[in-house]
Design a protein around this motif. Structure first.
Motif, PDB file in Angstrom:
ATOM      1  N   TYR A  24      27.693  45.000  47.351  1.00  0.00           N
ATOM      2  CA  TYR A  24      27.809  43.591  47.705  1.00  0.00           C
ATOM      3  C   TYR A  24      26.419  42.971  47.646  1.00  0.00           C
ATOM      4  O   TYR A  24      25.432  43.589  48.080  1.00  0.00           O
ATOM      5  N   VAL A  25      26.362  41.776  47.097  1.00  0.00           N
ATOM      6  CA  VAL A  25      25.089  41.068  46.933  1.00  0.00           C
ATOM      7  C   VAL A  25      25.147  39.790  47.759  1.00  0.00           C
ATOM      8  O   VAL A  25      26.084  38.994  47.621  1.00  0.00           O
ATOM      9  N   ASP A  26      24.140  39.579  48.617  1.00  0.00           N
ATOM     10  CA  ASP A  26      24.156  38.380  49.452  1.00  0.00           C
ATOM     11  C   ASP A  26      23.523  37.192  48.730  1.00  0.00           C
ATOM     12  O   ASP A  26      23.097  37.304  47.570  1.00  0.00           O
ATOM     13  N   ARG A  31      21.055  43.567  47.587  1.00  0.00           N
ATOM     14  CA  ARG A  31      22.219  44.336  47.168  1.00  0.00           C
ATOM     15  C   ARG A  31      22.284  45.654  47.923  1.00  0.00           C
ATOM     16  O   ARG A  31      21.301  46.388  47.988  1.00  0.00           O
ATOM     17  N   PHE A  32      23.445  45.914  48.492  1.00  0.00           N
ATOM     18  CA  PHE A  32      23.617  47.148  49.254  1.00  0.00           C
ATOM     19  C   PHE A  32      24.913  47.842  48.850  1.00  0.00           C
ATOM     20  O   PHE A  32      25.905  47.177  48.516  1.00  0.00           O
ATOM     21  N   PRO A  33      24.943  49.188  48.892  1.00  0.00           N
ATOM     22  CA  PRO A  33      26.176  49.912  48.572  1.00  0.00           C
ATOM     23  C   PRO A  33      27.241  49.631  49.618  1.00  0.00           C
ATOM     24  O   PRO A  33      26.943  49.402  50.795  1.00  0.00           O
ATOM     25  N   SER A  34      28.496  49.670  49.176  1.00  0.00           N
ATOM     26  CA  SER A  34      29.603  49.435  50.097  1.00  0.00           C
ATOM     27  C   SER A  34      29.859  50.663  50.961  1.00  0.00           C
ATOM     28  O   SER A  34      29.420  51.775  50.649  1.00  0.00           O
ATOM     29  N   LEU A 115      37.519  36.551  62.018  1.00  0.00           N
ATOM     30  CA  LEU A 115      37.101  36.811  60.628  1.00  0.00           C
ATOM     31  C   LEU A 115      38.260  37.474  59.901  1.00  0.00           C
ATOM     32  O   LEU A 115      38.906  38.368  60.440  1.00  0.00           O
ATOM     33  N   ILE A 116      38.526  37.011  58.679  1.00  0.00           N
ATOM     34  CA  ILE A 116      39.583  37.598  57.855  1.00  0.00           C
ATOM     35  C   ILE A 116      39.025  37.848  56.458  1.00  0.00           C
ATOM     36  O   ILE A 116      38.505  36.927  55.818  1.00  0.00           O
ATOM     37  N   GLU A 117      39.130  39.110  56.007  1.00  0.00           N
ATOM     38  CA  GLU A 117      38.656  39.475  54.660  1.00  0.00           C
ATOM     39  C   GLU A 117      37.240  38.949  54.421  1.00  0.00           C
ATOM     40  O   GLU A 117      36.960  38.258  53.442  1.00  0.00           O
ATOM     41  N   GLY A 118      36.355  39.287  55.333  1.00  0.00           N
ATOM     42  CA  GLY A 118      34.980  38.787  55.263  1.00  0.00           C
ATOM     43  C   GLY A 118      33.970  39.857  54.867  1.00  0.00           C
ATOM     44  O   GLY A 118      34.035  40.995  55.347  1.00  0.00           O
ATOM     45  N   SER A 119      33.048  39.500  53.986  1.00  0.00           N
ATOM     46  CA  SER A 119      31.959  40.414  53.632  1.00  0.00           C
ATOM     47  C   SER A 119      30.982  40.513  54.792  1.00  0.00           C
ATOM     48  O   SER A 119      30.747  39.534  55.502  1.00  0.00           O
ATOM     49  N   VAL A 120      30.418  41.710  54.989  1.00  0.00           N
ATOM     50  CA  VAL A 120      29.433  41.926  56.053  1.00  0.00           C
ATOM     51  C   VAL A 120      28.300  42.803  55.540  1.00  0.00           C
ATOM     52  O   VAL A 120      28.491  43.601  54.619  1.00  0.00           O
ATOM     53  N   PHE A 121      27.140  42.646  56.141  1.00  0.00           N
ATOM     54  CA  PHE A 121      25.963  43.433  55.783  1.00  0.00           C
ATOM     55  C   PHE A 121      25.328  44.005  57.042  1.00  0.00           C
ATOM     56  O   PHE A 121      25.285  43.332  58.077  1.00  0.00           O
ATOM     57  N   SER A 126      21.156  49.294  55.725  1.00  0.00           N
ATOM     58  CA  SER A 126      21.285  49.074  54.279  1.00  0.00           C
ATOM     59  C   SER A 126      22.650  49.470  53.712  1.00  0.00           C
ATOM     60  O   SER A 126      22.767  50.326  52.835  1.00  0.00           O
ATOM     61  N   TYR A 127      23.686  48.824  54.234  1.00  0.00           N
ATOM     62  CA  TYR A 127      25.014  48.999  53.653  1.00  0.00           C
ATOM     63  C   TYR A 127      25.804  47.707  53.817  1.00  0.00           C
ATOM     64  O   TYR A 127      25.388  46.793  54.538  1.00  0.00           O
ATOM     65  N   SER A 128      26.928  47.645  53.129  1.00  0.00           N
ATOM     66  CA  SER A 128      27.735  46.425  53.133  1.00  0.00           C
ATOM     67  C   SER A 128      29.215  46.788  53.109  1.00  0.00           C
ATOM     68  O   SER A 128      29.579  47.959  52.986  1.00  0.00           O
ATOM     69  N   GLY A 129      30.060  45.793  53.194  1.00  0.00           N
ATOM     70  CA  GLY A 129      31.491  46.058  53.132  1.00  0.00           C
ATOM     71  C   GLY A 129      32.299  44.794  53.283  1.00  0.00           C
ATOM     72  O   GLY A 129      31.742  43.690  53.370  1.00  0.00           O
ATOM     73  N   LYS A 130      33.603  44.963  53.303  1.00  0.00           N
ATOM     74  CA  LYS A 130      34.511  43.840  53.489  1.00  0.00           C
ATOM     75  C   LYS A 130      35.491  44.191  54.606  1.00  0.00           C
ATOM     76  O   LYS A 130      36.219  45.168  54.507  1.00  0.00           O
ATOM     77  N   VAL A 131      35.480  43.379  55.648  1.00  0.00           N
ATOM     78  CA  VAL A 131      36.270  43.633  56.848  1.00  0.00           C
ATOM     79  C   VAL A 131      37.641  42.990  56.705  1.00  0.00           C
ATOM     80  O   VAL A 131      37.749  41.823  56.311  1.00  0.00           O
TER      81      VAL A 131
END
Length: 227
Positions: A24-26, A31-34, A115-121, A126-131
């Motif tokens: 995911y890139v902010d 850029r961080f790995p999911s 929050l619904i289907e939200g990207s987070v960092f 140093s990681y990311s994802g989608k909640v």
């Protein structure tokens, strides 16, 4: 609207895939790995063996078909849940209707959606994802994850790495939204199953603390080996 919503500001992020890995890139280009990329790269041998044996048993073609079907139904069910939580009262696609009917009663116990289907960092780790969702379940603030399956899991052990996924998202939400009076320490995982009530797995703060320690080790392993 069927739910109280106090939505947090969404992160402007985009998802990119490179060499089978997701990032995911902010908005600033960081850029961080999911979470799933880190979990896949650091998967213990017994878990890798389990997947290898399953693919060998059913055959590569059938394994691909099963995975593709599961991914498609999961996406459809997630979209249905998202529309419902936003009060849009949608008509469910026929293919995902059995999963929707399974999980819908649980959603009636969800409130105060943030929050619904939200990207987070998580910038420190140093990681990311989608909640999937941040909301209250039976009055308790928590991370919510929606899964689909053809048969019950029956135990936390058969969730495999899902609890680590949950705690990773929880940590990222707590870190990124710290200025919004957010401090989650519980998690809800719901597994929708056709023609059956959804399975509900509830994780208290003690369990999440234990999973958080495991997750931090996996993140450290990922960056140490620089996958």
């Amino acid at each position: 609207m069927p739910f109280d919503t106090e939505l947090l500001p969404r992160i402007n992020a985009k998802s990119v895939r490179e060499n089978g890995k997701q990032y995911y890139v902010d908005a600033k280009g960081s850029r961080f790995p999911s979470v799933t990329t880190i979990l896949n790269a650091t998967k213990p041998k017994e878990e890798r063996d389990r997947l290898f044996n399953w693919k060998a048993r059913v055959g590569t073609e059938e394994a691909t078909r099963i995975s593709t079907t599961a991914s498609r139904r999961g996406t459809q069910t997630h979209k249905q849940i998202e529309r419902y939580l936003l009060g849009e009262n949608p008509i469910c696609p026929e293919a995902s209707l059995p999963y929707w009917e399974s999980i819908k009663p649980i959603l009636k116990e969800i409130d105060t959606v943030k929050l619904i289907e939200g990207s987070v960092f998580h910038y420190d780790l140093s990681y990311s994802g989608k909640v999937d969702c941040v909301a209250n379940y039976k009055g308790i603030p928590c991370i919510c994850e929606w899964k689909t399956a053809d048969k019950p899991k029956n135990s936390i052990e058969r969730l495999y790495e899902y609890p680590l996924q949950l705690v990773a998202y929880m940590g990222a939400v707590n870190d990124y939204y710290r200025d919004y009076d957010i401090k989650l320490n519980h998690a809800l995982l719901v597994v929708a199953i056709p023609e059956m009530p959804a399975e509900v797995f509830w994780f208290d703060s003690e369990a999440m603390n234990n999973y958080w320690e495991q997750w931090q080790k996996r993140v450290a392993e990922y960056w140490k080996k620089k996958y």
